[in-house]
Design a protein around this motif. Sequence first.
Motif, PDB file in Angstrom:
ATOM      1  N   ASP A  62     -11.506 -25.256 -45.687  1.00 54.63           N
ATOM      2  CA  ASP A  62     -11.916 -24.654 -44.602  1.00 54.63           C
ATOM      3  C   ASP A  62     -13.234 -23.978 -45.475  1.00 54.63           C
ATOM      4  O   ASP A  62     -13.784 -23.125 -46.171  1.00 54.63           O
ATOM      5  N   LEU A  63     -14.052 -24.761 -45.086  1.00 54.89           N
ATOM      6  CA  LEU A  63     -16.079 -24.755 -45.707  1.00 54.89           C
ATOM      7  C   LEU A  63     -16.646 -23.448 -45.142  1.00 54.89           C
ATOM      8  O   LEU A  63     -18.059 -23.222 -46.184  1.00 54.89           O
ATOM      9  N   GLY A  64     -15.983 -23.020 -44.100  1.00 53.29           N
ATOM     10  CA  GLY A  64     -17.091 -21.655 -44.068  1.00 53.29           C
ATOM     11  C   GLY A  64     -17.217 -22.293 -43.080  1.00 53.29           C
ATOM     12  O   GLY A  64     -17.970 -23.417 -42.595  1.00 53.29           O
ATOM     13  N   TYR A  65     -18.683 -20.696 -42.063  1.00 50.43           N
ATOM     14  CA  TYR A  65     -18.809 -21.332 -41.213  1.00 50.43           C
ATOM     15  C   TYR A  65     -18.399 -22.291 -39.495  1.00 50.43           C
ATOM     16  O   TYR A  65     -18.929 -23.115 -39.729  1.00 50.43           O
ATOM     17  N   ASP A  66     -17.241 -21.323 -39.871  1.00 45.16           N
ATOM     18  CA  ASP A  66     -16.442 -22.892 -38.392  1.00 45.16           C
ATOM     19  C   ASP A  66     -16.057 -24.039 -38.766  1.00 45.16           C
ATOM     20  O   ASP A  66     -16.849 -25.349 -37.869  1.00 45.16           O
ATOM     21  N   THR A  67     -16.493 -24.561 -39.989  1.00 43.61           N
ATOM     22  CA  THR A  67     -16.569 -25.879 -40.306  1.00 43.61           C
ATOM     23  C   THR A  67     -14.928 -25.964 -41.834  1.00 43.61           C
ATOM     24  O   THR A  67     -14.941 -25.502 -42.233  1.00 43.61           O
ATOM     25  N   THR A  68     -14.339 -26.973 -41.495  1.00 43.38           N
ATOM     26  CA  THR A  68     -13.006 -27.527 -41.733  1.00 43.38           C
ATOM     27  C   THR A  68     -12.985 -28.864 -42.339  1.00 43.38           C
ATOM     28  O   THR A  68     -13.766 -30.060 -40.874  1.00 43.38           O
ATOM     29  N   LEU A  69     -12.684 -29.683 -43.146  1.00 46.25           N
ATOM     30  CA  LEU A  69     -12.727 -30.523 -43.971  1.00 46.25           C
ATOM     31  C   LEU A  69     -11.419 -31.810 -44.047  1.00 46.25           C
ATOM     32  O   LEU A  69     -10.773 -30.967 -44.732  1.00 46.25           O
ATOM     33  N   VAL A  70     -10.993 -32.824 -43.750  1.00 44.72           N
ATOM     34  CA  VAL A  70     -10.021 -33.587 -44.198  1.00 44.72           C
ATOM     35  C   VAL A  70     -10.067 -34.327 -44.743  1.00 44.72           C
ATOM     36  O   VAL A  70     -10.929 -34.937 -44.547  1.00 44.72           O
ATOM     37  N   PHE A  71      -9.398 -34.614 -45.837  1.00 42.90           N
ATOM     38  CA  PHE A  71      -9.472 -35.670 -46.360  1.00 42.90           C
ATOM     39  C   PHE A  71      -7.798 -36.822 -47.062  1.00 42.90           C
ATOM     40  O   PHE A  71      -7.814 -35.520 -46.934  1.00 42.90           O
ATOM     41  N   ASN A  72      -7.971 -37.373 -46.661  1.00 39.21           N
ATOM     42  CA  ASN A  72      -6.368 -38.182 -47.264  1.00 39.21           C
ATOM     43  C   ASN A  72      -6.478 -39.221 -47.848  1.00 39.21           C
ATOM     44  O   ASN A  72      -7.806 -40.097 -47.422  1.00 39.21           O
ATOM     45  N   ALA A  73      -6.540 -39.637 -48.923  1.00 39.51           N
ATOM     46  CA  ALA A  73      -6.476 -41.443 -49.186  1.00 39.51           C
ATOM     47  C   ALA A  73      -5.133 -41.587 -50.424  1.00 39.51           C
ATOM     48  O   ALA A  73      -4.313 -40.740 -50.188  1.00 39.51           O
ATOM     49  N   SER A  74      -4.996 -42.841 -50.403  1.00 41.21           N
ATOM     50  CA  SER A  74      -3.906 -42.885 -51.436  1.00 41.21           C
ATOM     51  C   SER A  74      -4.133 -45.077 -51.493  1.00 41.21           C
ATOM     52  O   SER A  74      -5.219 -45.650 -51.283  1.00 41.21           O
ATOM     53  N   TYR A  75      -3.528 -44.657 -52.965  1.00 44.19           N
ATOM     54  CA  TYR A  75      -3.523 -46.470 -53.559  1.00 44.19           C
ATOM     55  C   TYR A  75      -1.935 -47.136 -53.078  1.00 44.19           C
ATOM     56  O   TYR A  75      -1.379 -46.272 -53.696  1.00 44.19           O
ATOM     57  N   THR A  76      -1.609 -48.444 -53.325  1.00 41.07           N
ATOM     58  CA  THR A  76      -0.252 -49.016 -52.982  1.00 41.07           C
ATOM     59  C   THR A  76      -0.810 -50.431 -53.793  1.00 41.07           C
ATOM     60  O   THR A  76      -1.045 -50.974 -53.084  1.00 41.07           O
ATOM     61  N   ASN A  77       0.451 -50.223 -54.511  1.00 41.97           N
ATOM     62  CA  ASN A  77       1.029 -51.082 -55.583  1.00 41.97           C
ATOM     63  C   ASN A  77       2.915 -52.057 -55.539  1.00 41.97           C
ATOM     64  O   ASN A  77       3.259 -51.634 -55.543  1.00 41.97           O
ATOM     65  N   SER A  78       2.796 -52.803 -53.800  1.00 39.16           N
ATOM     66  CA  SER A  78       4.155 -53.013 -53.141  1.00 39.16           C
ATOM     67  C   SER A  78       3.962 -54.455 -53.529  1.00 39.16           C
ATOM     68  O   SER A  78       2.722 -55.561 -53.533  1.00 39.16           O
TER      69      SER A  78
END
Length: 788
Positions: free
Chosen positions: A640-656
């Motif tokens: 929640d960044l304030g001023y009714d602003t929301t940030l979503v950050f998702n990430a991954s690294y896969t070595n299969s």
Amino acid sequence: MEKTKTIKKSLLCAAILCSFNAVAADETPAENNAEAKKVVDRITVTSRKREETIIEIPMSVSSVSSTEIENRNYLNAQDLYRTLAGAAMPRGQLILRGLSGGNSAAPGTTTTFTDDVPFSFTNLADVERVEVLRGPQGTLYGSNAIGGTVRVITNKPRMNEFELFGSMQIKSEKNVEGYDDSLSIGVNLPLIEDTLALRATGNLYNDSRPYVNMFNGNQSAAQGNFVRTQLLWTPTEQTDVILGYVKTEYRSEGTTLGDTSKPGGYWRHDYTPDENAPYGYEVNHAWVGCDENLIRAKCILGDQKITDAPEKYMVYNLIDGSYYSETDLVTLTVEHDNLFDIASMTYAGSYREFQDGGLDDWSRLDASDLFRTWIINDDFYDRTTHEFRFQNIDINSDLSWTVGMFYDKVDQPTNPNVQWQYHEAGDRVSASTLYWWGVDATQTGLDKFGTPSRNWNSARVSAWSKEFALFADAAYNFDLGDMGGLELNVGLRRFELEDYSHTTSAGIWSEDNVITGGEEDGYRKKISVSYMPSDNYSVYTLYSEGYRPGGNNAPLAQSCVADPKAKDRKDRYTSDSIDNYEIGFKGSAFGGKFNFATAVYHIDWTDVKTSIYMDTCGFSFTANGGGARSRGIEFESTADLGYDTTLVFNASYTNSELTEDNDAISGKAGDEMTMVPKYNGYLALDKGFELNGKPAFVRLDVSTYGSYFTHFNTKDGDEVPGYTTLNLSGRYEVSDDVKVSVHINNLLDSEDISYQRQRSRTNTTTAQTYIDFLPERNIAVRIDYTFF
């Protein structure tokens, strides 16, 4: 077509202007915004069959609420999979943590439970939330959950509240004729105060697909619908009984994959009348060349104008394939909150009847498009599941436990019509089949099936499979005083598998009568240790195991005996096994304004169960193919960044990668696993504001994926380049009962590929080079409404 393009351009301009106006309207004083008091809600899940927060649970879990589903315009679970760290879905089926295992885009390494019943119901209309559990869940959720488990939790009937609600959407995509639409409606009816209530939801949708068959001008399309009803009865304050019924139907026609192959020509049969020749014709073949730069449709048809569709959407098939499926599912859930002041009891049972089938065009693969030949599929089964679960009821106890029993049986009754292959009627085609196949298919049909057009049959005398399991899960919390708390969690599942299969085949490809069956049993374990220095942080380490059941292969067709991979086929294949090692860290900081979860894992996979395709005959079988390993890191966060602003950050690294040579899938030790990008990321920014005194919001999100291969023994058409897409959406709450939203997907109109694969490992002129493109820029307008 020109009128359609004009409408689409108008929709696009209107949507962009609405979005820009929404951003501009945010020039309001900060003190007028309610976001100063807002914090990101603490997420509650039931992944361990009991209610707890994301921070408390010692595993990697993502949870998406009904509000997010509505705001982000997720119509089905596939829409939300693209936002998850470590997720891949090249053809719609979810693959987690790099566990694909072969050359199939649908490896079946994740499983879906809907309201505690193993049922892949992914339409998100009237859904409370979706939970995605990463890693093997073999102790609580059983077989097929080696990569993870998806839990769909629907909205339940409400006792004393009448509701009538719905949603409708229309979507237009650049360069695709027609529109996609979806209409949902639901009702909640209190029947007896505090005792009986009914909730019913229905959905209809149509999907206009981009691919057009240049042979006949038909455009690919799909339609579907479902009805779900739940009757809730509360005979006592401590007992809930829910009787449910679900009916789903799906129909499609045409292909979901394009074809970029450039054959350089095609075969032609020449017929010379000859009364002494079989069926009155002497047959010869000739090669008709064309420009090697032309796709198949243009090579065969030349400059014929059939459609305004772009070249990438043009396919050429003598017959349009089709598919249908229907499910009738009855469920019963009983929850009792207090048994002898010791435990609660939950029963979740189901019975379903499922049937599916359709038409597969084999004119090219079997006949090089010299004549029409096709397969009609028609199959069905019944499935029964039962689960009893008992859990402690003392929420203040340091010891929490779950014990239970699970039973699952699939019955496949006698079916003489599993598959029939046909060819065109007439003397010319009869002469062609004899010449091209070297067998008199017409006479075979008359002799064996009493009709000249049928040439092969696969049938089932009887088949069934069943699984019985006992499971237990216990956790003990150690109070460390000012240092926080430590939890030790242990799970164990004892499973027994048994199956039987009796199948037959007859005709030009095979003559078989095969009886197979087998039994397996074993244990799967889980152990975790988690430390919570406070209610806002936790660190855990986890070891867990998973498995997929073994089974039986169909008979080996005579036409496949000489295939190089046929030597790897066995009548029966066994279960595979997953060992997962994981360390995770979760937290909630700045008064709940920043929530995050990260996990590092190492997975060992033995006796990998994989589908093997035999190039020379077009049939497949299942085999156990050596070992593999997957390692990676996942990170998900909301701020929640304030001023009714929301940030979503998702990430991954896969070595299969494979750890052993696997000749059956043409894989070598060290080869990267197919279908798995090395990285993926998702970033979304939500901004809320007021517009004319009403709530509104705008959302900008971006998804990115690394490149990946779709086949071992990689050919030119087997690599999917990395891609990034940008989406923009806005929503306006017209009133308390009506919400309108506009969603622009692929805002920059980038042309990217989501999947491509060369069907054959040899350079044949008849095999397709399959391809599927990400949707071009498309605009969806959605209205959500509540009548009462």
